[in-house]
Motif scaffolding. Sequence first.
Motif, mmCIF file in Angstrom:
data_model
loop_
_atom_site.group_PDB
_atom_site.id
_atom_site.type_symbol
_atom_site.label_atom_id
_atom_site.label_comp_id
_atom_site.label_asym_id
_atom_site.label_seq_id
_atom_site.Cartn_x
_atom_site.Cartn_y
_atom_site.Cartn_z
ATOM 1 N N ASP A 263 -0.106 3.047 14.246
ATOM 2 C CA ASP A 263 -0.523 3.204 12.740
ATOM 3 C C ASP A 263 0.441 2.791 11.865
ATOM 4 O O ASP A 263 1.860 3.031 12.100
ATOM 5 N N GLY A 264 0.189 1.969 10.807
ATOM 6 C CA GLY A 264 1.232 1.454 10.010
ATOM 7 C C GLY A 264 0.707 1.308 8.597
ATOM 8 O O GLY A 264 -0.484 1.577 8.341
ATOM 9 N N THR A 265 1.731 0.770 7.657
ATOM 10 C CA THR A 265 1.295 0.509 6.206
ATOM 11 C C THR A 265 1.780 -0.899 6.059
ATOM 12 O O THR A 265 3.006 -1.436 6.341
ATOM 13 N N LEU A 266 1.032 -1.761 5.141
ATOM 14 C CA LEU A 266 1.518 -2.875 4.255
ATOM 15 C C LEU A 266 1.717 -2.794 3.079
ATOM 16 O O LEU A 266 0.557 -2.431 2.284
ATOM 17 N N ARG A 267 2.700 -3.138 2.227
ATOM 18 C CA ARG A 267 3.009 -3.173 0.885
ATOM 19 C C ARG A 267 3.276 -4.574 0.266
ATOM 20 O O ARG A 267 4.237 -4.923 1.170
ATOM 21 N N THR A 268 2.877 -4.923 -0.646
ATOM 22 C CA THR A 268 3.540 -6.103 -1.180
ATOM 23 C C THR A 268 3.112 -6.006 -2.801
ATOM 24 O O THR A 268 2.203 -5.465 -3.220
ATOM 25 N N ARG A 269 3.969 -6.844 -3.642
ATOM 26 C CA ARG A 269 3.483 -7.001 -5.053
ATOM 27 C C ARG A 269 2.716 -8.146 -5.322
ATOM 28 O O ARG A 269 2.279 -8.361 -6.411
ATOM 29 N N SER A 270 2.414 -9.111 -4.140
ATOM 30 C CA SER A 270 1.605 -10.419 -4.436
ATOM 31 C C SER A 270 0.274 -10.075 -3.849
ATOM 32 O O SER A 270 0.034 -9.984 -2.494
ATOM 33 N N PRO A 271 -0.889 -10.284 -4.592
ATOM 34 C CA PRO A 271 -2.190 -10.425 -4.099
ATOM 35 C C PRO A 271 -2.366 -11.480 -2.909
ATOM 36 O O PRO A 271 -3.244 -11.320 -1.986
ATOM 37 N N GLU A 272 -1.716 -12.313 -3.358
ATOM 38 C CA GLU A 272 -1.759 -13.545 -2.270
ATOM 39 C C GLU A 272 -1.095 -13.216 -0.915
ATOM 40 O O GLU A 272 -1.791 -13.451 0.354
ATOM 41 N N ALA A 273 0.122 -12.494 -1.049
ATOM 42 C CA ALA A 273 0.694 -12.131 0.388
ATOM 43 C C ALA A 273 -0.111 -11.090 1.151
ATOM 44 O O ALA A 273 -0.075 -11.136 2.000
ATOM 45 N N ARG A 274 -0.822 -10.240 0.160
ATOM 46 C CA ARG A 274 -1.347 -9.028 0.633
ATOM 47 C C ARG A 274 -2.674 -9.945 1.634
ATOM 48 O O ARG A 274 -2.903 -9.189 2.459
ATOM 49 N N HIS A 275 -3.298 -10.730 1.143
ATOM 50 C CA HIS A 275 -4.482 -11.081 1.602
ATOM 51 C C HIS A 275 -4.001 -11.903 3.133
ATOM 52 O O HIS A 275 -4.469 -11.713 4.208
#
Length: 411
Positions: A269-281
Amino acid sequence: MRTSNGMELRLGGEGFGLPAGSEEKILSLRHYMHENPELSNEEYKTQAKIAEFLACAGIRNADVFHKTGLFIDIVGEGNGFPFNVVVRGDIDALPIEEARPDLPYRSRVPGKMHACGHDAHASAALGVVLAAIAYRQHFAGKVRVIFQPAEEAEPLGGRTVAEQGLLDGFDCAVGMHANPEIPSGRFSVLAGPVTKSSDEFQVVFMGKKSHGAWPELGIDAIAMASSFVTEVQKLISRESHADEAPVISIGRFHGGEATNIVCDRVVLDGTLRTRSPEARHRLRARLEELASHIAAMHRGEAKFKLVSGEPPVVNDPNISQRAREAIADIYGMESLVPTRPLAGADDFGFYAEKLPSVYFWFGCHNEALGNRTHVHTSEFGVSDDDVLRAARAAWAIVRTLQRSANEARPS
């Protein structure tokens, strides 16, 4: 005019300050909420108390949403272009034992406290309600104040706000947060990303059991999962731009039954965080792809599940500039200080995804009062003066946005 701690307060025009008698009401709600914290999706007593304050202000028809939330509308009676603004004040607390015996309004509920300042945010939002009622003849349009539950935990209140259309028909949204990296009496308003998105994912790697002495007869799920943990960080170091500020963290790694059995199932189990909507996708897709390819390389299988969380909070440049002007108008330019975007998430991102928005920070670091630690700690604190400053700032931002919208209209 000066505040209770001697700070000069400048009023930016008619209807820009808090109405007489409102400060006592704001702090009364603040003290009640701090003494009686409730966790996400359990805020029934908080909801009832806020409804009491609203009723005393003449609003008895508050709308309920997300079971424990409330929102109300104040419709302006003034002339001019109708400009509609949403203001959010979150209301939930955290499962943390408070360690502030110096506070007369400290938490009375074992194991729970307002360790993220939501009691301050909601009380400041009440200040916007009181001001909008008192000065409704000075503006046209609608001010919607949302007392939002469940910012800290799923199911998120901010998602409900967006999904139930509570932002439809509005021109912009205003959010706020106490910031212990900024001194009391100071504010910061950034343009662009100010928080990160936050998504949770789970990967189940499936192999085949065998005796530990004959590993060739099995398919080792621990080897698969270990490769994933190592390789996933290359999505950050080799596939992401530094400006996107992504972070992938594996928080749980469960698998294995005995020291002499090749493990056939591991759950990560983990988390993904980013400031960029494009990077998130992009990174959400790459996480699933990487899990599948690593499992295939080891002759195993993988099941990937993603729980989509908060989008990043992204401040609109024009709205943010109006917010800075509003704060400078009442507290002076020296009250505005530079700061950095935070690595945490806030479900105000659902608001910012729908509307041009501003999410401003008000400082709460005060060594003399013992307010030294960061949010989500047992010693975290926000002074009453900080709460009142936030209320004044939030209302001034609303009024400045209303005025700017009318000034921008052709005559």
